[in-house]
Scaffold this motif. Structure first.
Motif, PDB file in Angstrom:
ATOM      1  N   ASN A   1     -56.545 109.436   2.580  1.00  0.00           N
ATOM      2  CA  ASN A   1     -57.527 110.028   1.681  1.00  0.00           C
ATOM      3  C   ASN A   1     -57.901 108.998   0.616  1.00  0.00           C
ATOM      4  O   ASN A   1     -57.269 107.952   0.498  1.00  0.00           O
ATOM      5  CB  ASN A   1     -57.067 111.366   1.091  1.00  0.00           C
ATOM      6  CG  ASN A   1     -55.911 111.235   0.120  1.00  0.00           C
ATOM      7  OD1 ASN A   1     -55.402 110.151  -0.154  1.00  0.00           O
ATOM      8  ND2 ASN A   1     -55.471 112.361  -0.414  1.00  0.00           N
ATOM      9  N   TYR A   2     -58.928 109.295  -0.140  1.00  0.00           N
ATOM     10  CA  TYR A   2     -59.582 108.264  -0.940  1.00  0.00           C
ATOM     11  C   TYR A   2     -59.585 108.630  -2.417  1.00  0.00           C
ATOM     12  O   TYR A   2     -59.913 109.762  -2.788  1.00  0.00           O
ATOM     13  CB  TYR A   2     -61.027 108.057  -0.440  1.00  0.00           C
ATOM     14  CG  TYR A   2     -61.072 107.596   0.993  1.00  0.00           C
ATOM     15  CD1 TYR A   2     -61.059 106.251   1.318  1.00  0.00           C
ATOM     16  CD2 TYR A   2     -61.070 108.526   2.034  1.00  0.00           C
ATOM     17  CE1 TYR A   2     -61.071 105.821   2.637  1.00  0.00           C
ATOM     18  CE2 TYR A   2     -61.079 108.119   3.359  1.00  0.00           C
ATOM     19  CZ  TYR A   2     -61.075 106.757   3.649  1.00  0.00           C
ATOM     20  OH  TYR A   2     -61.083 106.349   4.964  1.00  0.00           O
TER      21      TYR A   2
ATOM     22  N   SER B   1     -68.635 113.425   2.925  1.00  0.00           N
ATOM     23  CA  SER B   1     -67.660 113.898   3.910  1.00  0.00           C
ATOM     24  C   SER B   1     -68.216 113.867   5.329  1.00  0.00           C
ATOM     25  O   SER B   1     -67.451 114.005   6.292  1.00  0.00           O
ATOM     26  CB  SER B   1     -67.196 115.314   3.555  1.00  0.00           C
ATOM     27  OG  SER B   1     -68.292 116.213   3.539  1.00  0.00           O
TER      28      SER B   1
ATOM     29  N   MET C   1     -65.664 106.948   0.499  1.00  0.00           N
ATOM     30  CA  MET C   1     -64.756 107.558   1.472  1.00  0.00           C
ATOM     31  C   MET C   1     -65.392 107.497   2.849  1.00  0.00           C
ATOM     32  O   MET C   1     -66.613 107.340   2.976  1.00  0.00           O
ATOM     33  CB  MET C   1     -64.443 109.021   1.108  1.00  0.00           C
ATOM     34  CG  MET C   1     -65.620 109.973   1.260  1.00  0.00           C
ATOM     35  SD  MET C   1     -65.256 111.690   0.779  1.00  0.00           S
ATOM     36  CE  MET C   1     -64.074 112.196   2.043  1.00  0.00           C
TER      37      MET C   1
ATOM     38  N   ARG D   1     -57.658 118.517   5.797  1.00  0.00           N
ATOM     39  CA  ARG D   1     -58.201 118.037   4.515  1.00  0.00           C
ATOM     40  C   ARG D   1     -57.021 117.593   3.667  1.00  0.00           C
ATOM     41  O   ARG D   1     -56.104 118.380   3.398  1.00  0.00           O
ATOM     42  CB  ARG D   1     -58.964 119.153   3.798  1.00  0.00           C
ATOM     43  CG  ARG D   1     -59.553 118.726   2.447  1.00  0.00           C
ATOM     44  CD  ARG D   1     -60.231 119.887   1.747  1.00  0.00           C
ATOM     45  NE  ARG D   1     -59.264 120.915   1.372  1.00  0.00           N
ATOM     46  CZ  ARG D   1     -59.559 122.198   1.198  1.00  0.00           C
ATOM     47  NH1 ARG D   1     -60.792 122.628   1.383  1.00  0.00           N
ATOM     48  NH2 ARG D   1     -58.623 123.068   0.855  1.00  0.00           N
TER      49      ARG D   1
ATOM     50  N   TYR E   1     -55.626 116.286   0.117  1.00  0.00           N
ATOM     51  CA  TYR E   1     -55.997 116.369  -1.301  1.00  0.00           C
ATOM     52  C   TYR E   1     -54.740 116.276  -2.141  1.00  0.00           C
ATOM     53  O   TYR E   1     -53.676 116.754  -1.734  1.00  0.00           O
ATOM     54  CB  TYR E   1     -56.713 117.705  -1.546  1.00  0.00           C
ATOM     55  CG  TYR E   1     -57.147 117.946  -2.973  1.00  0.00           C
ATOM     56  CD1 TYR E   1     -58.211 117.243  -3.521  1.00  0.00           C
ATOM     57  CD2 TYR E   1     -56.503 118.882  -3.768  1.00  0.00           C
ATOM     58  CE1 TYR E   1     -58.618 117.463  -4.824  1.00  0.00           C
ATOM     59  CE2 TYR E   1     -56.907 119.107  -5.077  1.00  0.00           C
ATOM     60  CZ  TYR E   1     -57.961 118.394  -5.600  1.00  0.00           C
ATOM     61  OH  TYR E   1     -58.364 118.610  -6.891  1.00  0.00           O
TER      62      TYR E   1
ATOM     63  N   HIS F   1     -58.067 112.515  -5.325  1.00  0.00           N
ATOM     64  CA  HIS F   1     -57.878 111.958  -3.994  1.00  0.00           C
ATOM     65  C   HIS F   1     -58.357 113.000  -2.982  1.00  0.00           C
ATOM     66  O   HIS F   1     -57.945 114.159  -3.037  1.00  0.00           O
ATOM     67  CB  HIS F   1     -56.400 111.645  -3.719  1.00  0.00           C
ATOM     68  CG  HIS F   1     -55.933 110.348  -4.279  1.00  0.00           C
ATOM     69  ND1 HIS F   1     -55.585 110.184  -5.604  1.00  0.00           N
ATOM     70  CD2 HIS F   1     -55.752 109.129  -3.687  1.00  0.00           C
ATOM     71  CE1 HIS F   1     -55.200 108.934  -5.813  1.00  0.00           C
ATOM     72  NE2 HIS F   1     -55.286 108.279  -4.670  1.00  0.00           N
ATOM     73  N   LEU F   2     -59.210 112.575  -2.046  1.00  0.00           N
ATOM     74  CA  LEU F   2     -59.748 113.510  -1.056  1.00  0.00           C
ATOM     75  C   LEU F   2     -60.058 112.757   0.233  1.00  0.00           C
ATOM     76  O   LEU F   2     -60.578 111.638   0.198  1.00  0.00           O
ATOM     77  CB  LEU F   2     -61.027 114.173  -1.578  1.00  0.00           C
ATOM     78  CG  LEU F   2     -61.717 115.168  -0.637  1.00  0.00           C
ATOM     79  CD1 LEU F   2     -60.862 116.419  -0.442  1.00  0.00           C
ATOM     80  CD2 LEU F   2     -63.094 115.558  -1.185  1.00  0.00           C
ATOM     81  N   GLY F   3     -59.732 113.359   1.355  1.00  0.00           N
ATOM     82  CA  GLY F   3     -60.069 112.763   2.640  1.00  0.00           C
ATOM     83  C   GLY F   3     -59.935 113.784   3.755  1.00  0.00           C
ATOM     84  O   GLY F   3     -59.274 114.820   3.600  1.00  0.00           O
ATOM     85  N   TYR F   4     -60.576 113.490   4.872  1.00  0.00           N
ATOM     86  CA  TYR F   4     -60.525 114.361   6.053  1.00  0.00           C
ATOM     87  C   TYR F   4     -60.139 113.520   7.264  1.00  0.00           C
ATOM     88  O   TYR F   4     -60.432 112.326   7.332  1.00  0.00           O
ATOM     89  CB  TYR F   4     -61.886 115.021   6.309  1.00  0.00           C
ATOM     90  CG  TYR F   4     -62.363 115.907   5.188  1.00  0.00           C
ATOM     91  CD1 TYR F   4     -62.113 117.278   5.206  1.00  0.00           C
ATOM     92  CD2 TYR F   4     -63.057 115.384   4.102  1.00  0.00           C
ATOM     93  CE1 TYR F   4     -62.545 118.102   4.177  1.00  0.00           C
ATOM     94  CE2 TYR F   4     -63.495 116.198   3.060  1.00  0.00           C
ATOM     95  CZ  TYR F   4     -63.243 117.552   3.105  1.00  0.00           C
ATOM     96  OH  TYR F   4     -63.668 118.348   2.087  1.00  0.00           O
TER      97      TYR F   4
END
Length: 337
Positions: free
Chosen positions: A84-85, A139, A160, A268, A270, A296-299
């Motif tokens: 995640n980013y 996303s 991301m 997901r 997070y 921080h978030l990523g898939y």
């Protein structure tokens, strides 16, 4: 009057609002309005940077009884590392620019400044739509560029990897391949979706079929249900396939690449614990309020081999295109390596 705005007071109001409502921005970052969140991702709430998905593969283990030890079966461990980013919001807002809209909004909502101070208006009305719109684009079509970290002139779309890039990387990965399903490029989208579903492994629990928004609109315009009634045109994103699965069109998704996966495989990531998209700081510079936040978030998909992707490459066979992987992941299927 707008010339009586007290910037220091507004700054302090935003800080107090953020302290009293710490989940406001977090709810925006995780909003169900972000299109990929409609795909029911499995939430992982304490991921900061990278996450390893362990996989245990086992073969058949049941055999006919005898009074001798006849070992049968195996176990093999695999792993995928997902990311995640670390992203941020450095938002400059001029309260004098927002003032007129705030007054107008209060008038239409019949609210007083005490009921909706300008700080609340900024945090609940101004910021969320921008964050949701940006994350909806990122996303799907984002491509991470590490050179953008610290760039004084940030380029949007580089913070991301979105699902287009993630799926393209998985398709190109021969060590951990996706399950490819050939279709005919000359067919219309209804026939391609039907052929794709027919090509899914028999025991695969698949809830969603994902296409581009252009393909979805074509699908809806061509497809009739068995009762000869059109799919509900009032639903902008969802319909049903001939086999009863939900088909979802995603704006910005790559066309010609129908995609599905085993339920629960899409995740997901997070950081809910240590970096939960709160207001970090508010500063004043000249007439500008500077609002700081980060998250921080990523898939990603936990297991590439449980992702099904349409292919129109004549060299691709149905399956993982790898004899060893076909046997490990889909021992009951008749697949060609």
């Amino acid at each position: 009057m707008s010339d009586n705005l007290d910037l220091e007071k507004i700054k302090n109001e935003i800080v107090r609002y953020g302290n009293a409502n710490p989940l406001t921005l977090q709810k925006t970052v995780l909003s169900p309005e972000i299109v990929v969140n409609k795909l029911n991702p499995t939430p992982l709430g304490n991921v900061k940077g990278k996450w390893t998905f362990p996989v245990l593969l086992t073969g058949h283990v049941v055999q006919a009884f005898s009074d001798k030890w006849t070992p049968f079966g195996y176990a093999q461990f695999e792993a995928k590392v997902a990311k995640n980013y670390h992203q941020k919001l450095n938002y400059p807002v001029n309260p004098y620019d927002a003032y007129g809209t705030w007054i107008e909004d209060n008038y239409h909502e019949e609210k007083t400044p005490a009921e909706q101070p300008i700080s609340k208006f900024i945090m609940e009305t101004v910021l969320p739509p921008m964050v949701i719109n940006d994350l909806s684009i990122l996303s799907v079509s984002g491509v991470y560029d590490p050179a953008q970290v610290g760039n004084p002139n940030p380029v949007f779309g580089k913070s991301m990897n979105g699902i287009n890039k993630i799926i393209a990387d998985m398709v190109a990965d021969t060590l951990n391949p996706v399950f490819k399903i050939p279709t005919d490029a000359a067919d219309n989208i209804v026939d391609r979706v039907t052929a794709f579903e027919m090509g899914l492994p028999e025991n695969a629990k698949v809830d969603f079929i994902v296409v581009s928004m252009t393909e979805f609109k074509e699908y809806v315009s061509l497809r009739e249900t068995p009762s000869d009634k059109y799919i509900d045109f009032n639903d902008p994103t969802k319909g049903k396939t001939k086999f009863g699965r939900t088909i979802i069109g995603i704006a910005g998704r790559t066309s010609g690449q129908i995609t599905a996966w085993i339920a629960g495989n899409f995740v997901r990531m997070y950081d809910r614990k240590t970096n939960p998209a709160q207001i970090d700081m508010v500063q004043i510079q000249d007439y500008i309020l500077k609002i700081f936040s980060q998250w921080h978030l990523g898939y990603d998909w936990a297991i590439n081999q449980y992702v099904f992707v349409e292919t129109q490459d004549a060299d691709d066979e149905r399956g993982l295109n790898n004899a060893e992987w076909n046997g490990l992941y889909y021992p009951g299927e008749s697949l060609i390596a």
